[in-house]
Write a protein that holds these residues in place. Sequence first.
Motif, mmCIF file in Angstrom:
data_model
loop_
_atom_site.group_PDB
_atom_site.id
_atom_site.type_symbol
_atom_site.label_atom_id
_atom_site.label_comp_id
_atom_site.label_asym_id
_atom_site.label_seq_id
_atom_site.Cartn_x
_atom_site.Cartn_y
_atom_site.Cartn_z
ATOM 1 N N LEU A 1 -78.236 -29.124 -52.364
ATOM 2 C CA LEU A 1 -76.870 -28.631 -52.566
ATOM 3 C C LEU A 1 -76.268 -28.158 -51.252
ATOM 4 O O LEU A 1 -75.111 -28.459 -50.928
ATOM 5 N N LEU A 2 -77.047 -27.416 -50.471
ATOM 6 C CA LEU A 2 -76.539 -26.894 -49.200
ATOM 7 C C LEU A 2 -76.258 -28.033 -48.223
ATOM 8 O O LEU A 2 -75.335 -27.945 -47.407
ATOM 9 N N ASP B 1 -76.526 -15.199 -53.750
ATOM 10 C CA ASP B 1 -77.231 -14.114 -54.443
ATOM 11 C C ASP B 1 -78.680 -14.484 -54.725
ATOM 12 O O ASP B 1 -79.586 -13.648 -54.601
ATOM 13 N N TYR B 2 -78.914 -15.738 -55.103
ATOM 14 C CA TYR B 2 -80.296 -16.185 -55.339
ATOM 15 C C TYR B 2 -81.144 -16.016 -54.076
ATOM 16 O O TYR B 2 -82.299 -15.580 -54.129
ATOM 17 N N GLN C 1 -80.852 -30.042 -60.160
ATOM 18 C CA GLN C 1 -79.617 -29.454 -59.677
ATOM 19 C C GLN C 1 -79.004 -28.522 -60.717
ATOM 20 O O GLN C 1 -79.015 -28.817 -61.912
ATOM 21 N N ILE C 2 -78.508 -27.379 -60.273
ATOM 22 C CA ILE C 2 -77.849 -26.403 -61.136
ATOM 23 C C ILE C 2 -76.443 -26.175 -60.600
ATOM 24 O O ILE C 2 -76.239 -26.067 -59.381
ATOM 25 N N ASP C 3 -75.483 -26.114 -61.496
ATOM 26 C CA ASP C 3 -74.082 -25.908 -61.114
ATOM 27 C C ASP C 3 -73.860 -24.431 -60.833
ATOM 28 O O ASP C 3 -73.788 -23.618 -61.762
ATOM 29 N N VAL C 4 -73.753 -24.064 -59.558
ATOM 30 C CA VAL C 4 -73.576 -22.672 -59.168
ATOM 31 C C VAL C 4 -72.458 -22.558 -58.142
ATOM 32 O O VAL C 4 -72.167 -23.504 -57.404
ATOM 33 N N THR C 5 -71.849 -21.394 -58.098
ATOM 34 C CA THR C 5 -70.829 -21.122 -57.089
ATOM 35 C C THR C 5 -71.510 -20.773 -55.766
ATOM 36 O O THR C 5 -72.701 -20.436 -55.731
ATOM 37 N N PRO C 6 -70.764 -20.822 -54.661
ATOM 38 C CA PRO C 6 -71.342 -20.395 -53.387
ATOM 39 C C PRO C 6 -71.890 -18.963 -53.441
ATOM 40 O O PRO C 6 -72.966 -18.689 -52.897
#
Length: 251
Positions: free
Chosen positions: A118-119, A86-87, A76-81
Amino acid sequence: MVTIDINCDMGESFGNWTMGRDAEVMPYITSANIAGGYHAGDPHVLRETVDLANEHDVALGIHPGFPDKIGFGRRQIDVTPQEVADYVTYQLGALIGFAKATDLDVQHVKPHGAMYSLLSQSPEHARAVMEAVLDVDPSLIYLATDMHIYEVTEEYDELTAVFEGYVDLRYNPDRSLIVEKQLTPKPTDEVTDRFVQIATEGTVEAANGDTIDVPAESICIHGDGPNAVELLEAIHDAADEHGINIAAPSA
Protein backbone atom coordinates in the motif's frame (compact mmCIF):
# COMPACT_ATOMS: atom_id res chain seq x y z
CA MET A 1 35.85 -1.16 2.89
CA VAL A 2 32.25 -1.66 1.78
CA THR A 3 29.77 -2.06 4.65
CA ILE A 4 26.32 -3.61 4.31
CA ASP A 5 23.59 -4.64 6.74
CA ILE A 6 21.84 -8.02 6.78
CA ASN A 7 18.25 -7.83 8.00
CA CYS A 8 15.66 -10.54 8.57
CA ASP A 9 11.98 -10.65 9.58
CA MET A 10 11.73 -12.09 13.08
CA GLY A 11 9.30 -12.80 15.90
CA GLU A 12 6.53 -14.07 13.63
CA SER A 13 5.58 -17.07 15.75
CA PHE A 14 2.32 -16.98 17.69
CA GLY A 15 1.27 -19.12 20.65
CA ASN A 16 2.01 -22.75 19.79
CA TRP A 17 2.57 -21.92 16.10
CA THR A 18 6.21 -21.53 15.03
CA MET A 19 7.30 -19.42 12.07
CA GLY A 20 10.90 -19.13 10.92
CA ARG A 21 14.19 -20.26 12.45
CA ASP A 22 14.91 -17.24 14.63
CA ALA A 23 17.38 -18.83 17.04
CA GLU A 24 19.42 -20.31 14.18
CA VAL A 25 19.33 -17.20 11.98
CA MET A 26 19.95 -14.48 14.58
CA PRO A 27 23.74 -15.07 14.91
CA TYR A 28 24.22 -14.29 11.20
CA ILE A 29 22.27 -11.01 10.88
CA THR A 30 22.83 -7.42 12.03
CA SER A 31 19.25 -6.07 12.06
CA ALA A 32 16.03 -7.81 13.11
CA ASN A 33 12.61 -6.71 11.82
CA ILE A 34 10.35 -7.83 14.66
CA ALA A 35 6.61 -8.41 14.21
CA GLY A 36 4.47 -6.12 16.33
CA GLY A 37 1.60 -8.53 17.06
CA TYR A 38 -0.77 -7.56 14.25
CA HIS A 39 0.12 -9.76 11.27
CA ALA A 40 2.12 -12.15 13.47
CA GLY A 41 3.74 -12.47 16.86
CA ASP A 42 2.40 -11.95 20.36
CA PRO A 43 3.69 -10.15 23.49
CA HIS A 44 5.66 -13.17 24.70
CA VAL A 45 7.29 -13.81 21.32
CA LEU A 46 8.07 -10.09 21.05
CA ARG A 47 9.89 -10.12 24.39
CA GLU A 48 11.73 -13.33 23.58
CA THR A 49 12.85 -11.98 20.20
CA VAL A 50 14.16 -8.77 21.77
CA ASP A 51 16.11 -10.88 24.27
CA LEU A 52 17.49 -13.06 21.48
CA ALA A 53 18.57 -10.01 19.47
CA ASN A 54 20.22 -8.55 22.55
CA GLU A 55 22.14 -11.79 23.10
CA HIS A 56 23.61 -11.56 19.60
CA ASP A 57 24.06 -7.76 19.48
CA VAL A 58 21.51 -7.39 16.67
CA ALA A 59 19.82 -4.03 16.08
CA LEU A 60 16.06 -3.86 16.68
CA GLY A 61 13.42 -2.71 14.22
CA ILE A 62 9.64 -2.93 14.11
CA HIS A 63 8.01 -4.89 11.28
CA PRO A 64 4.47 -3.49 11.42
CA GLY A 65 1.65 -5.11 9.49
CA PHE A 66 -2.10 -4.99 9.06
CA PRO A 67 -4.28 -6.57 11.80
CA ASP A 68 -4.71 -9.80 9.86
CA LYS A 69 -3.10 -12.84 11.47
CA ILE A 70 -5.19 -15.30 9.45
CA GLY A 71 -3.86 -13.78 6.23
CA PHE A 72 -0.38 -13.17 7.70
CA GLY A 73 -0.74 -9.50 6.82
CA ARG A 74 -0.63 -10.21 3.11
CA ARG A 75 -4.24 -9.25 2.34
CA GLN A 76 -4.96 -5.68 1.41
CA ILE A 77 -7.15 -3.69 3.83
CA ASP A 78 -8.91 -0.45 2.93
CA VAL A 79 -7.51 2.09 5.40
CA THR A 80 -7.01 5.83 5.50
CA PRO A 81 -3.52 7.34 5.73
CA GLN A 82 -4.16 8.18 9.39
CA GLU A 83 -5.29 4.64 10.17
CA VAL A 84 -2.18 3.04 8.68
CA ALA A 85 -0.03 5.57 10.56
CA ASP A 86 -1.82 4.59 13.78
CA TYR A 87 -1.12 0.91 13.12
CA VAL A 88 2.58 1.66 12.77
CA THR A 89 2.72 3.90 15.85
CA TYR A 90 0.93 1.29 17.97
CA GLN A 91 3.24 -1.55 17.01
CA LEU A 92 6.33 0.64 17.23
CA GLY A 93 5.31 1.57 20.77
CA ALA A 94 5.08 -2.10 21.73
CA LEU A 95 8.64 -2.77 20.59
CA ILE A 96 9.95 0.39 22.22
CA GLY A 97 8.43 -0.75 25.52
CA PHE A 98 10.14 -4.14 25.49
CA ALA A 99 13.38 -2.60 24.23
CA LYS A 100 13.46 -0.06 27.05
CA ALA A 101 12.84 -2.80 29.58
CA THR A 102 16.07 -4.38 28.31
CA ASP A 103 17.88 -1.00 28.12
CA LEU A 104 17.99 -1.14 24.31
CA ASP A 105 17.09 1.32 21.57
CA VAL A 106 14.94 0.67 18.50
CA GLN A 107 16.85 1.35 15.29
CA HIS A 108 14.43 1.12 12.37
CA VAL A 109 10.97 0.64 10.86
CA LYS A 110 10.20 -1.75 7.99
CA PRO A 111 6.52 -2.26 7.04
CA HIS A 112 5.37 -5.78 6.19
CA GLY A 113 3.43 -7.43 3.39
CA ALA A 114 0.27 -5.74 2.20
CA MET A 115 1.05 -2.66 4.29
CA TYR A 116 4.34 -2.25 2.41
CA SER A 117 2.51 -2.72 -0.90
CA LEU A 118 0.00 0.00 0.00
CA LEU A 119 2.77 2.44 0.92
CA SER A 120 4.54 1.66 -2.35
CA GLN A 121 1.38 2.38 -4.34
CA SER A 122 0.15 5.43 -2.39
CA PRO A 123 2.56 8.28 -1.57
CA GLU A 124 -0.18 9.78 0.64
CA HIS A 125 -0.21 6.71 2.89
CA ALA A 126 3.60 6.51 2.81
CA ARG A 127 3.92 10.14 3.93
CA ALA A 128 1.50 9.54 6.81
CA VAL A 129 3.60 6.63 8.07
CA MET A 130 6.88 8.52 7.70
CA GLU A 131 5.50 11.52 9.56
CA ALA A 132 4.24 9.22 12.33
CA VAL A 133 7.71 7.66 12.62
CA LEU A 134 9.28 11.11 12.87
CA ASP A 135 6.76 12.11 15.55
CA VAL A 136 7.74 9.09 17.65
CA ASP A 137 11.52 9.34 17.20
CA PRO A 138 13.30 11.33 14.46
CA SER A 139 16.41 9.18 14.88
CA LEU A 140 14.63 6.06 13.60
CA ILE A 141 15.77 4.69 10.23
CA TYR A 142 13.14 3.91 7.60
CA LEU A 143 14.04 0.72 5.73
CA ALA A 144 12.73 1.29 2.20
CA THR A 145 11.91 -1.89 0.31
CA ASP A 146 11.52 -0.34 -3.14
CA MET A 147 12.34 2.84 -5.06
CA HIS A 148 8.76 4.15 -4.95
CA ILE A 149 8.95 4.36 -1.16
CA TYR A 150 12.59 5.48 -1.15
CA GLU A 151 11.72 8.45 -3.38
CA VAL A 152 9.03 9.54 -0.90
CA THR A 153 11.54 9.36 2.00
CA GLU A 154 13.69 11.88 0.12
CA GLU A 155 10.97 14.50 0.69
CA TYR A 156 11.91 14.54 4.39
CA ASP A 157 15.30 16.03 5.22
CA GLU A 158 15.04 14.87 8.82
CA LEU A 159 14.24 11.23 7.96
CA THR A 160 17.09 8.76 7.54
CA ALA A 161 16.24 6.14 4.94
CA VAL A 162 18.14 3.02 3.94
CA PHE A 163 17.36 1.27 0.67
CA GLU A 164 16.98 -2.49 0.93
CA GLY A 165 17.92 -5.20 -1.55
CA TYR A 166 17.06 -8.89 -1.72
CA VAL A 167 19.41 -11.76 -2.51
CA ASP A 168 17.11 -14.77 -2.12
CA LEU A 169 14.52 -13.38 -4.56
CA ARG A 170 14.91 -12.40 -8.20
CA TYR A 171 14.12 -8.99 -9.71
CA ASN A 172 12.04 -7.91 -12.66
CA PRO A 173 13.64 -5.39 -15.05
CA ASP A 174 11.63 -2.57 -13.39
CA ARG A 175 13.31 -3.41 -10.03
CA SER A 176 10.16 -4.99 -8.60
CA LEU A 177 10.60 -8.31 -6.84
CA ILE A 178 9.42 -11.67 -8.13
CA VAL A 179 7.60 -12.86 -5.02
CA GLU A 180 7.09 -16.59 -4.63
CA LYS A 181 3.90 -18.08 -3.23
CA GLN A 182 6.09 -20.55 -1.36
CA LEU A 183 9.79 -20.14 -0.62
CA THR A 184 12.01 -22.75 -2.21
CA PRO A 185 15.65 -23.67 -1.52
CA LYS A 186 18.03 -21.30 -3.28
CA PRO A 187 21.42 -22.19 -4.82
CA THR A 188 24.14 -20.74 -2.59
CA ASP A 189 26.27 -19.64 -5.57
CA GLU A 190 23.39 -17.65 -7.04
CA VAL A 191 22.61 -15.94 -3.73
CA THR A 192 26.23 -15.12 -2.84
CA ASP A 193 26.91 -13.75 -6.33
CA ARG A 194 23.86 -11.49 -5.99
CA PHE A 195 25.01 -10.40 -2.53
CA VAL A 196 28.52 -9.49 -3.71
CA GLN A 197 27.19 -7.66 -6.79
CA ILE A 198 24.74 -5.58 -4.74
CA ALA A 199 27.28 -4.83 -2.01
CA THR A 200 30.19 -3.90 -4.27
CA GLU A 201 28.51 -2.55 -7.42
CA GLY A 202 24.98 -1.55 -6.39
CA THR A 203 23.56 -3.58 -9.24
CA VAL A 204 21.91 -6.96 -9.78
CA GLU A 205 21.04 -9.12 -12.77
CA ALA A 206 17.30 -9.13 -13.43
CA ALA A 207 15.43 -12.27 -14.45
CA ASN A 208 15.67 -11.29 -18.14
CA GLY A 209 19.44 -10.80 -17.96
CA ASP A 210 19.41 -6.98 -17.75
CA THR A 211 21.68 -5.31 -15.20
CA ILE A 212 19.63 -3.00 -12.97
CA ASP A 213 20.58 -0.54 -10.22
CA VAL A 214 19.88 -1.69 -6.66
CA PRO A 215 21.74 0.86 -4.47
CA ALA A 216 21.15 -1.09 -1.28
CA GLU A 217 22.80 -0.46 2.09
CA SER A 218 20.92 -3.39 3.63
CA ILE A 219 20.00 -6.79 2.26
CA CYS A 220 17.15 -8.99 3.42
CA ILE A 221 17.20 -12.74 3.89
CA HIS A 222 13.95 -14.65 4.50
CA GLY A 223 14.51 -16.51 7.76
CA ASP A 224 11.75 -18.99 6.94
CA GLY A 225 13.44 -20.10 3.74
CA PRO A 226 14.24 -23.85 3.60
CA ASN A 227 18.01 -23.25 3.53
CA ALA A 228 18.22 -19.80 5.13
CA VAL A 229 21.00 -20.69 7.57
CA GLU A 230 23.11 -22.27 4.85
CA LEU A 231 22.66 -19.17 2.68
CA LEU A 232 23.68 -16.89 5.52
CA GLU A 233 26.79 -18.95 6.22
CA ALA A 234 27.73 -18.70 2.53
CA ILE A 235 27.07 -14.95 2.51
CA HIS A 236 29.42 -14.44 5.46
CA ASP A 237 32.10 -16.50 3.70
CA ALA A 238 31.66 -14.39 0.55
CA ALA A 239 31.84 -11.18 2.59
CA ASP A 240 35.16 -12.28 4.11
CA GLU A 241 36.51 -13.25 0.70
CA HIS A 242 35.61 -9.91 -0.90
CA GLY A 243 36.43 -7.64 2.05
CA ILE A 244 32.82 -6.68 2.74
CA ASN A 245 32.03 -5.55 6.28
CA ILE A 246 28.65 -6.65 7.69
CA ALA A 247 27.16 -4.20 10.20
CA ALA A 248 23.88 -2.52 11.08
CA PRO A 249 23.26 0.90 9.47
CA SER A 250 23.67 4.07 11.50
CA ALA A 251 21.38 7.11 11.43
